[in-house]
Design an enzyme around this catalytic site. Sequence first.
Site, mmCIF file in Angstrom:
data_model
loop_
_atom_site.group_PDB
_atom_site.id
_atom_site.type_symbol
_atom_site.label_atom_id
_atom_site.label_comp_id
_atom_site.label_asym_id
_atom_site.label_seq_id
_atom_site.Cartn_x
_atom_site.Cartn_y
_atom_site.Cartn_z
ATOM 1 N N GLY A 48 0.845 -1.192 0.000
ATOM 2 C CA GLY A 48 0.000 0.000 0.000
ATOM 3 C C GLY A 48 0.875 1.235 0.000
ATOM 4 O O GLY A 48 2.059 1.163 0.346
ATOM 5 N N GLN A 53 3.293 9.876 1.310
ATOM 6 C CA GLN A 53 4.578 9.165 1.398
ATOM 7 C C GLN A 53 5.500 9.515 0.226
ATOM 8 O O GLN A 53 6.699 9.275 0.294
ATOM 9 C CB GLN A 53 4.366 7.644 1.464
ATOM 10 C CG GLN A 53 3.717 7.209 2.785
ATOM 11 C CD GLN A 53 3.528 5.710 2.835
ATOM 12 O OE1 GLN A 53 2.549 5.183 2.303
ATOM 13 N NE2 GLN A 53 4.459 5.010 3.451
ATOM 14 N N CYS A 112 6.074 -0.334 7.488
ATOM 15 C CA CYS A 112 5.716 0.873 6.741
ATOM 16 C C CYS A 112 6.922 1.311 5.928
ATOM 17 O O CYS A 112 8.034 1.354 6.451
ATOM 18 C CB CYS A 112 5.308 1.985 7.706
ATOM 19 S SG CYS A 112 4.847 3.506 6.856
ATOM 20 N N LEU A 113 6.694 1.644 4.667
ATOM 21 C CA LEU A 113 7.795 2.060 3.797
ATOM 22 C C LEU A 113 8.441 3.348 4.295
ATOM 23 O O LEU A 113 9.584 3.631 3.949
ATOM 24 C CB LEU A 113 7.290 2.230 2.357
ATOM 25 C CG LEU A 113 6.778 0.921 1.724
ATOM 26 C CD1 LEU A 113 6.129 1.193 0.377
ATOM 27 C CD2 LEU A 113 7.915 -0.093 1.575
ATOM 28 N N HIS A 154 -4.272 1.431 7.903
ATOM 29 C CA HIS A 154 -2.886 1.917 7.975
ATOM 30 C C HIS A 154 -2.706 3.110 7.013
ATOM 31 O O HIS A 154 -2.116 4.133 7.377
ATOM 32 C CB HIS A 154 -1.942 0.753 7.616
ATOM 33 C CG HIS A 154 -0.500 1.121 7.454
ATOM 34 N ND1 HIS A 154 0.491 0.618 8.275
ATOM 35 C CD2 HIS A 154 0.144 1.900 6.541
ATOM 36 C CE1 HIS A 154 1.658 1.100 7.887
ATOM 37 N NE2 HIS A 154 1.491 1.878 6.829
ATOM 38 N N GLU A 155 -3.254 2.972 5.798
ATOM 39 C CA GLU A 155 -3.115 4.034 4.793
ATOM 40 C C GLU A 155 -3.934 5.271 5.166
ATOM 41 O O GLU A 155 -3.485 6.403 4.979
ATOM 42 C CB GLU A 155 -3.543 3.540 3.402
ATOM 43 C CG GLU A 155 -2.818 2.310 2.872
ATOM 44 C CD GLU A 155 -1.307 2.395 2.954
ATOM 45 O OE1 GLU A 155 -0.755 3.516 3.012
ATOM 46 O OE2 GLU A 155 -0.670 1.328 2.978
ATOM 47 N N HIS A 158 -2.117 7.513 7.402
ATOM 48 C CA HIS A 158 -1.163 8.413 6.727
ATOM 49 C C HIS A 158 -1.839 9.718 6.310
ATOM 50 O O HIS A 158 -1.233 10.785 6.368
ATOM 51 C CB HIS A 158 -0.575 7.742 5.478
ATOM 52 C CG HIS A 158 0.546 6.781 5.744
ATOM 53 N ND1 HIS A 158 1.741 7.168 6.323
ATOM 54 C CD2 HIS A 158 0.679 5.460 5.490
ATOM 55 C CE1 HIS A 158 2.553 6.116 6.403
ATOM 56 N NE2 HIS A 158 1.924 5.057 5.916
#
Length: 187
Positions: A48, A53, A112-113, A154-155, A158
């Site tokens: 995702g 990000q 997480c990236l 999670h997204e 952000h």
Amino acid sequence: MAIREILEVPDPRLKTVSEPVEPHEFDDDLRSLVEDMFETMYAAPGIGLAAIQVGVPKRVLVIDLQEPDEDAEPVEGEDGVERYPAKNDPRTFINPVILDPAEELSTYNEGCLSVPEIYADVDRPATCTVHYQDLDGNEHTEQLEGLLATCIQHEMDHLEGILFIDHLSRLKRQMALKKLKKLRQAA
Ligand code: GNR
Ligand code: NI
């Protein structure tokens, strides 16, 4: 198409509350942002990605769980082990809203990236409903469960400037950030 740079902690831009995509913004620029987000997510690799990000404070998410396709022929990996190839299921969510999260929680070991190489268990509602727009501005409502429900939450975080480590105790968060600092020094 281009791979964009992924922001990492402690970049303050990750704390931005992202802005809605306005009706006049459903255009080619939005399409190329989404294309770049998929390319960036697949290259990372991740399941995702939120626009913030890659430094764009807009309410845009892409998800592809890339789960094993059990209907396909297994293929041999670099390690000699046979696995099912990943099933591509690219999903785009614009201006998503989460409705009626379940009381029942499920726990995933999240990563997480933007917090590379750190993993921690996070509890979130096991199922939820998401209301969103697609790239053409059409509205959809869907019931989500399993990893997709976890990933969209999670997204969504952000979009509010929240990272998965913000769900941990202060001690665990500090330990995670210390570990990340150490890993970076070693690199
Ligand atoms: O690639 C990712 N994996 C992941 C695993 C468990 C729960 C959430 C995620 S999302 C993450 C990619 C990312 O950072 N998205 O914001
Ligand atoms: Ni993330």
